[in-house]
Design an enzyme around this catalytic site. Sequence first.
Site, PDB file in Angstrom:
ATOM      1  N   TYR A 229       0.648  -1.210   0.129  1.00 30.93           N
ATOM      2  CA  TYR A 229       0.364   0.071  -0.002  1.00 30.93           C
ATOM      3  C   TYR A 229       0.993   1.349   0.005  1.00 30.93           C
ATOM      4  O   TYR A 229       0.512   2.145  -0.447  1.00 30.93           O
ATOM      5  CB  TYR A 229      -0.994   0.231   1.074  1.00 30.93           C
ATOM      6  CG  TYR A 229      -1.809  -0.834   1.219  1.00 30.93           C
ATOM      7  CD1 TYR A 229      -2.334  -2.207   0.401  1.00 30.93           C
ATOM      8  CD2 TYR A 229      -2.663  -0.969   2.756  1.00 30.93           C
ATOM      9  CE1 TYR A 229      -2.740  -2.729   0.740  1.00 30.93           C
ATOM     10  CE2 TYR A 229      -3.859  -2.099   2.856  1.00 30.93           C
ATOM     11  CZ  TYR A 229      -3.517  -2.929   1.446  1.00 30.93           C
ATOM     12  OH  TYR A 229      -4.553  -4.134   1.525  1.00 30.93           O
TER      13      TYR A 229
ATOM     14  N   HIS B 299       0.694 -11.629   1.511  1.00 34.87           N
ATOM     15  CA  HIS B 299      -0.288 -11.154   1.629  1.00 34.87           C
ATOM     16  C   HIS B 299      -0.846 -11.945   0.410  1.00 34.87           C
ATOM     17  O   HIS B 299      -1.951 -11.465  -0.291  1.00 34.87           O
ATOM     18  CB  HIS B 299       0.417  -9.577   0.213  1.00 34.87           C
ATOM     19  CG  HIS B 299      -0.477  -8.727   0.426  1.00 34.87           C
ATOM     20  ND1 HIS B 299      -0.048  -6.983   0.196  1.00 34.87           N
ATOM     21  CD2 HIS B 299      -2.070  -8.525   0.314  1.00 34.87           C
ATOM     22  CE1 HIS B 299      -1.578  -6.699   0.148  1.00 34.87           C
ATOM     23  NE2 HIS B 299      -2.539  -7.625   0.450  1.00 34.87           N
TER      24      HIS B 299
END
Length: 284
Positions: free
Chosen positions: A51, A109
Site C-alpha cells: 500500500y 499478501h
Amino acid sequence: MMLNENYTLSNDVAVPRMGLGTWFIDDDSVAEAVRAAVEIGYRNIDTAQAYGNERGVGEGIRTSGVAREDLFVSTKLAAEVKSYDEATASIDESLATMGLDYIDLMLIHSPQPWDDFRGGDYADGNREAWRALEDAYKAGKLRSIGVSNFEQKDLENLLEGSTVTPHVNQLLVHVGNTPFELLDFCESHGILVEAYSPIAHGEILKDSNVAAMAEKYGVTVPQLCIRYTLQLGTVPVPKTANPAHMRSNAEVDFEISDEDMDTLRGVHFRDYGENSVFPVYAGN
C-alpha cells in the site's frame, strides 16, 4: 457497539471484530484517517507493504492518543517476497517503517506475486516466507501471523511443514462472492477469516436487489454488506478515509434474518467494473 467486540484467535490473541482498511489511502494522509478512526472507536487497523503507507499508519497509531496495547495493527509481506532472508528483512523493515516495537498480525499478501496471480507454483517460496513469519512470531516481533488470498491448496502447503498454523486468512468476501468451502476449511483448522472489500470495492451499490433488502432493514447497502460478513463469522475490513463513512460502517448492530442471509448467500456478483484491472478482482 460492534467496535467494542472481539474474536479470539487460536493463540488466544484478541482481534476486534471490525477493522479499517487503508488501501489507496496515501501515506501523507493516512495518519489523519487512522487518528479519526481511533477516535470513532476503531481498534483494528490494516495496512500492507504494497500500500505504500506503512509509515503514515504507524504515525497515526503512535499519535492516536490510545495506548499501543489497546490497538491491533496488521500489515502484509509484499506478494513478491518468497524467500526466508527477504521475508526476514521485510518484517524488520515494516517494524522500522511503522516505528513500532511489534506488529499484532502480519500476513503473506498473496500465494503468488501479483504479476502471476493464480499462476505458477510458489509452494517452496511460501514455505520459506512462512518460516520467517514463524521465527518473528516466536521472537515476539509479531503477535500473530497469517496469510491473504490463500486457497485451500495454498494453506495445505503451509500446514504440511509448519510449526504454527496460520491464525488468519484475509480473503475477498462480500455479498455475491462467498467462498463457502474455503470458509469451512479455515474454520475447521481454527483459521479466522478477515473479509476485505466487504462492499465489493463499492460496485455492489449498483445491485438493485441488494439495495432493496437494505431498504427493508432501514440501513445502507454498505451496512447490510458489512453485517452479512459479520454474520458469516468473518472480520470485515472496509476501507475508507471518510470519518462519516467510518461511523456509518460501524453502525451494524442489527440482525439479518436467516431467510435473508440465505438469499444473500445465493447472490452472484463479480462485476468490479474498472477495478477488474487489479488481480484480486480479475476473476482468477
